[in-house]
Design a protein around this motif. Structure first.
Motif, PDB file in Angstrom:
ATOM      1  N   GLN A   1       0.832  -1.193   0.000  1.00  0.00           N
ATOM      2  CA  GLN A   1       0.000   0.000   0.000  1.00  0.00           C
ATOM      3  C   GLN A   1       0.875   1.255   0.000  1.00  0.00           C
ATOM      4  O   GLN A   1       1.973   1.251   0.545  1.00  0.00           O
ATOM      5  N   PRO A   2       0.422   2.349  -0.608  1.00  0.00           N
ATOM      6  CA  PRO A   2       1.201   3.590  -0.600  1.00  0.00           C
ATOM      7  C   PRO A   2       1.404   4.089   0.827  1.00  0.00           C
ATOM      8  O   PRO A   2       0.587   3.814   1.715  1.00  0.00           O
ATOM      9  N   ILE A   3       2.480   4.824   1.049  1.00  0.00           N
ATOM     10  CA  ILE A   3       2.726   5.413   2.359  1.00  0.00           C
ATOM     11  C   ILE A   3       3.211   6.845   2.178  1.00  0.00           C
ATOM     12  O   ILE A   3       3.696   7.229   1.114  1.00  0.00           O
ATOM     13  N   SER A   4       3.083   7.636   3.232  1.00  0.00           N
ATOM     14  CA  SER A   4       3.660   8.973   3.243  1.00  0.00           C
ATOM     15  C   SER A   4       4.642   9.056   4.396  1.00  0.00           C
ATOM     16  O   SER A   4       4.458   8.421   5.439  1.00  0.00           O
ATOM     17  N   ILE A   5       5.702   9.808   4.185  1.00  0.00           N
ATOM     18  CA  ILE A   5       6.702  10.048   5.226  1.00  0.00           C
ATOM     19  C   ILE A   5       6.648  11.533   5.531  1.00  0.00           C
ATOM     20  O   ILE A   5       7.122  12.366   4.751  1.00  0.00           O
ATOM     21  N   GLY A   6       6.013  11.848   6.671  1.00  0.00           N
ATOM     22  CA  GLY A   6       5.760  13.241   6.987  1.00  0.00           C
ATOM     23  C   GLY A   6       4.865  13.873   5.939  1.00  0.00           C
ATOM     24  O   GLY A   6       4.008  13.212   5.345  1.00  0.00           O
ATOM     25  N   LYS A   7       5.085  15.154   5.693  1.00  0.00           N
ATOM     26  CA  LYS A   7       4.326  15.871   4.675  1.00  0.00           C
ATOM     27  C   LYS A   7       5.129  16.055   3.397  1.00  0.00           C
ATOM     28  O   LYS A   7       4.699  16.764   2.488  1.00  0.00           O
TER      29      LYS A   7
ATOM     30  N   GLY B   1       0.417  17.108  -3.636  1.00  0.00           N
ATOM     31  CA  GLY B   1       0.563  17.826  -2.384  1.00  0.00           C
ATOM     32  C   GLY B   1       1.829  17.493  -1.634  1.00  0.00           C
ATOM     33  O   GLY B   1       2.105  18.081  -0.579  1.00  0.00           O
ATOM     34  N   TYR B   2       2.629  16.547  -2.162  1.00  0.00           N
ATOM     35  CA  TYR B   2       3.895  16.194  -1.531  1.00  0.00           C
ATOM     36  C   TYR B   2       5.056  16.779  -2.332  1.00  0.00           C
ATOM     37  O   TYR B   2       4.973  16.918  -3.561  1.00  0.00           O
ATOM     38  N   ARG B   3       6.145  17.091  -1.649  1.00  0.00           N
ATOM     39  CA  ARG B   3       7.319  17.640  -2.335  1.00  0.00           C
ATOM     40  C   ARG B   3       7.982  16.593  -3.223  1.00  0.00           C
ATOM     41  O   ARG B   3       8.481  16.896  -4.299  1.00  0.00           O
TER      42      ARG B   3
END
Length: 274
Positions: free
Chosen positions: A85-91, A105-107
């Motif tokens: 599954q996709p994940i995000s690390i912080g913003k 929306g992510y850098r």
């Protein structure tokens, strides 16, 4: 090349430590399940007696059962598509496979479609190294990625502005997968090869990344130091908080100074400077 899949039914409180123990036996990829863990190892280095002895040791502390099966290479992508599954690390960072939709929306967006390789950002060790990378200037820096796995750290290094990344792994699946992921991310400053630190061409780097395991780090940190330019950063992970003292002793003997640390669920990642 065929792999052995070990399915463990175990109290989830023991899943993390079991991953570390199995990594010491050569297991290189893990999937946490609702009732335990699935772990993968190359068939030619699989030692069933060593695994049985390990499990018997933990059976004294918790209920545990297990089974083995051979897993053909061509089945691996299908298995990952069911579990990854996709994940995000912080913003800042969004990690997905090529079969997931983009998320804006992510850098930094990183596309990682793993084969049998360790390092998708899901495990604490990988995500912590990436967090450290966000706080280390990469612009026009040379980076060495030791045991690249999926190439996720190398890809992030280039996205952060590295001018050149040398990435290598002892596993041919990892080299194949890293090459594939480099293409998915349109990164062209990463050179990937099959091999070890011992046959890495002697050069100096501004950043060295090594997300491996405790024993290899204890052996190889002095070697990593020889590849570091003055003021370079060494970012390492793959060990527990309780291992930091031993790691630090070896690093300081190699002339390195600890400058940063992260911990998640008893796992640790440390930054040293030359």
């Amino acid at each position: 090349m065929s792999y052995i899949e070990l399915s463990l039914q175990i109290d989830l409180d023991f899943a993390e430590i079991m991953m570390a123990e199995l990594a010491e036996l050569g297991f290189e990829s893990f999937i946490e399940t609702e009732d335990g863990l699935e772990a993968y190892i190359q068939e030619d280095i699989f030692d069933d007696l060593a695994v049985k002895n390990l499990i018997e040791t933990y059976a004294e502390r918790t209920a545990i059962s297990y089974s083995f099966k051979q897993m053909a290479k061509q089945n691996w992508n299908e298995e990952w598509e069911k579990n990854f599954q996709p994940i995000s690390i912080g913003k800042d960072i969004y990690v997905r496979a090529d079969f997931h939709e983009p998320q804006f929306g992510y850098r930094y967006e990183i596309i990682i479609t793993p084969k049998m390789s360790f390092g998708t950002g899901h495990h604490e060790t990988t995500s912590m190294v990436m967090e450290h990378q966000l706080n280390i200037p990469h612009e026009n820096k040379k980076v060495l990625d030791v045991g690249t796995g999926t190439g996720i750290l190398a890809v992030l290094a280039e996205k952060l502005g590295a001018s050149y990344v040398s990435a290598f792994d002892i596993d041919e699946w990892s080299v194949e997968n890293t090459t594939e992921n480099i293409g998915l991310n349109n990164t062209n400053k990463i050179e990937v090869r099959l091999g070890t630190i011992e046959d890495e061409p002697k050069d100096k780097y501004d950043i060295v990344l090594a997300n491996i395991n405790r024993n290899i780090l204890l052996q190889q940190i002095p070697i990593y130091a020889t590849f570091m330019s003055e003021g370079a950063s060494l970012v390492i992970s793959g060990f527990y908080e309780s291992d930091i003292a031993d790691i630090q002793v070896v690093a300081e003997k190699a002339g390195l100074k600890k400058v940063g640390q992260l911990s998640k669920n008893q796992w640790a990642s440390v930054v040293f400077k030359s």
